[in-house]
Write a protein that holds these residues in place. Structure first.
Motif, short mmCIF file in Angstrom:
data_model
loop_
_atom_site.label_atom_id
_atom_site.label_comp_id
_atom_site.label_asym_id
_atom_site.label_seq_id
_atom_site.Cartn_x
_atom_site.Cartn_y
_atom_site.Cartn_z
N ILE A 1 -7.45 -70.53 -3.02
CA ILE A 1 -7.01 -69.75 -2.13
C ILE A 1 -6.18 -68.50 -2.95
O ILE A 1 -4.85 -68.91 -3.14
N HIS A 2 -6.85 -67.58 -3.29
CA HIS A 2 -6.09 -66.43 -3.95
C HIS A 2 -5.01 -65.72 -3.34
O HIS A 2 -5.15 -65.44 -2.17
N ASP A 3 -3.84 -65.50 -3.80
CA ASP A 3 -2.76 -64.67 -3.35
C ASP A 3 -3.08 -63.23 -4.12
O ASP A 3 -2.84 -62.94 -5.17
N ILE A 4 -3.62 -62.21 -3.24
CA ILE A 4 -4.08 -60.98 -3.81
C ILE A 4 -2.94 -60.15 -4.38
O ILE A 4 -2.86 -59.69 -5.51
N ALA A 5 -1.61 -60.42 -3.78
CA ALA A 5 -0.44 -59.75 -4.53
C ALA A 5 -0.12 -60.25 -5.80
O ALA A 5 0.14 -59.49 -6.59
N ALA A 6 -0.10 -61.64 -5.84
CA ALA A 6 0.35 -62.29 -7.17
C ALA A 6 -0.91 -61.95 -8.19
O ALA A 6 -0.44 -61.37 -9.36
N GLU A 7 -2.03 -61.80 -7.84
CA GLU A 7 -2.98 -61.32 -8.78
C GLU A 7 -2.90 -60.05 -9.14
O GLU A 7 -2.99 -59.65 -10.37
N ILE A 8 -2.58 -59.14 -8.24
CA ILE A 8 -2.36 -57.52 -8.75
C ILE A 8 -1.11 -57.60 -9.60
O ILE A 8 -1.18 -56.88 -10.74
N ARG A 9 0.01 -58.26 -9.37
CA ARG A 9 1.14 -58.07 -10.02
C ARG A 9 0.90 -58.67 -11.49
O ARG A 9 1.43 -58.47 -12.47
N THR A 10 0.02 -59.73 -11.58
CA THR A 10 -0.14 -60.42 -12.92
C THR A 10 -1.12 -59.63 -13.69
O THR A 10 -0.86 -59.51 -15.11
N GLN A 11 -1.65 -58.57 -13.24
CA GLN A 11 -2.45 -57.53 -13.96
C GLN A 11 -1.46 -56.39 -14.30
O GLN A 11 -1.95 -55.57 -15.04
N GLY A 12 -0.12 -56.41 -14.05
CA GLY A 12 0.66 -55.42 -14.63
C GLY A 12 0.64 -54.07 -13.62
O GLY A 12 1.17 -53.16 -13.80
N ARG A 13 0.22 -54.53 -12.34
CA ARG A 13 -0.19 -53.20 -11.44
C ARG A 13 0.98 -53.43 -10.36
O ARG A 13 1.48 -54.56 -10.17
N VAL A 14 1.28 -52.26 -9.58
CA VAL A 14 2.42 -52.36 -8.71
C VAL A 14 1.46 -52.71 -7.32
O VAL A 14 0.45 -51.97 -6.95
N TYR A 15 1.96 -53.78 -6.72
CA TYR A 15 1.09 -54.06 -5.53
C TYR A 15 1.99 -53.58 -4.15
O TYR A 15 3.23 -53.44 -4.06
N GLY A 16 1.16 -53.40 -3.16
CA GLY A 16 1.45 -52.74 -1.95
C GLY A 16 0.71 -53.22 -0.70
O GLY A 16 -0.41 -53.70 -0.99
N PHE A 17 1.11 -53.13 0.37
CA PHE A 17 0.52 -53.57 1.55
C PHE A 17 0.94 -52.62 2.61
O PHE A 17 2.01 -52.26 2.89
N ARG A 18 -0.05 -52.11 3.21
CA ARG A 18 -0.04 -50.94 4.52
C ARG A 18 -0.51 -51.72 5.71
O ARG A 18 -1.77 -51.92 5.94
N ARG A 19 0.47 -51.99 6.60
CA ARG A 19 -0.25 -52.51 7.81
C ARG A 19 -0.82 -51.52 8.96
O ARG A 19 -0.02 -50.68 9.23
N LEU A 20 -2.06 -51.67 9.32
CA LEU A 20 -2.58 -50.87 10.22
C LEU A 20 -2.59 -51.25 11.63
O LEU A 20 -2.22 -50.41 12.45
N GLU A 21 -2.68 -52.49 12.06
CA GLU A 21 -2.78 -52.91 13.25
C GLU A 21 -2.03 -54.21 13.40
O GLU A 21 -2.12 -55.10 12.52
N TRP A 22 -1.30 -54.59 14.57
CA TRP A 22 -0.79 -55.99 14.81
C TRP A 22 -0.49 -56.11 16.37
O TRP A 22 0.05 -55.33 17.05
N ARG A 23 -1.37 -57.30 16.77
CA ARG A 23 -1.10 -57.42 18.15
C ARG A 23 -1.41 -58.91 18.37
O ARG A 23 -2.46 -59.61 17.65
N GLU A 24 -0.80 -59.51 19.56
CA GLU A 24 -1.14 -60.98 19.95
C GLU A 24 -1.95 -60.58 21.00
O GLU A 24 -1.89 -59.54 21.91
N LYS A 25 -3.04 -61.28 21.06
CA LYS A 25 -3.91 -61.09 22.21
C LYS A 25 -4.34 -62.77 22.57
O LYS A 25 -4.34 -63.66 21.73
N SER A 26 -5.19 -62.73 23.67
CA SER A 26 -5.99 -64.04 24.11
C SER A 26 -7.29 -63.72 23.31
O SER A 26 -7.94 -62.83 23.45
N ALA A 27 -7.74 -64.99 23.08
CA ALA A 27 -9.16 -64.92 22.17
C ALA A 27 -10.19 -64.38 23.14
O ALA A 27 -10.31 -64.93 24.18
#
Length: 253
Positions: free
Chosen positions: A96-122
């Motif tokens: 189960i890979h952690d993308i952030a850790a992988e990118i940082r291990t490669q010496g690159r700067v990691y970032g994350f941009r949230r586009l949507e967030w919502r609670e909902k009923s299935a």
């Protein structure tokens, strides 16, 4: 027993009046683990401590801890005591890979941009992805992983709030939900499905590629004792991701 987890949590006081004490203790500890109050690696009270806390025999407390261990939620160690189970590595396929850790291990700067967030009923579609009943409480998060400011992957994730209620109070604005789940919610089983796909309108826009550019798609599901915790669909532009699995042939008898 986990299929009715939400109802059991809501009716804890009522069920505790009729359930055996060891089952009541197990449910109380289980809720602390699932809520994130006791994250992976955290130590649980010993049998002696639980017996004093609940006013019961050590054998009763031991039955509660053994039940959690059989469900894969905790690990019992002779000298270290009982700890919440850490994430388990898939032995024959992929981690189960952690993308952030992988990118940082490669010496690159990691970032994350949230586009949507919502609670909902299935609805029917999301209930199918998580194998839950329609109407179950879910959290849907859409975001982009960045490497040196460049789109690295588009993540479309559903989280089962009946199993991971603590996710509902996380904003995931700059930190991805996958990392939080790895740190706070144990899992006992995982599945990966990997395939190629042409970029659709949404993927092309957020990954800054042209349609129909080739993309690598990975769908990932994790379970806790038979109940799906999360489903994530990760879309990578061609050339951004490579998966490697090394298998060892077992010795002949």
């Amino acid at each position: 027993m986990y299929r009715f987890l939400a109802r059991l949590m809501a009716d804890r006081q009522a069920t505790s009046r009729i359930a055996p004490l060891h089952e009541t203790i197990r449910r109380a500890l289980e809720q602390e683990i699932l809520s994130g109050d006791r994250p992976p690696g955290a130590r649980l009270p010993s049998e002696t401590e639980l017996a004093a806390q609940w006013g019961c025999a050590r054998m009763t407390a031991g039955r509660a801890l053994n039940a959690l261990a059989q469900a894969g939620m905790v690990e019992r160690r002779r000298r270290a005591g009982t700890v919440v189970a850490r994430r388990r590595i898939q032995e024959t396929v992929l981690e189960i890979h952690d993308i952030a850790a992988e990118i940082r291990t490669q010496g690159r700067v990691y970032g994350f941009r949230r586009l949507e967030w919502r609670e909902k009923s299935a609805d029917a579609e999301s209930a199918g992805r998580l194998a839950v009943e329609e109407g179950a409480p879910l959290l849907a998060v859409l975001g982009v992983h960045l490497a040196d400011g460049v789109p690295h992957a588009l993540e479309d994730r559903l989280i089962n709030l009946s199993v991971a209620p603590g996710a509902a109070v996380q904003s995931f604005e700059t930190a991805p939900p996958g990392g939080w789940l790895l740190d706070h919610v144990p899992w006992t089983e995982a599945e990966h499905e990997i395939y190629a796909e042409a970029a659709d309108t949404v993927s092309a826009r957020h990954l800054a590629v042209k349609r129909p550019s080739p993309c690598l798609v990975m769908e990932r599901r994790t379970w806790l004792a038979g109940v799906c915790v999360t489903h994530a669909r990760l879309v990578f532009p061609a050339g951004q991701r490579r998966f490697t699995a090394r298998l060892k042939h077992p010795p002949r008898a």
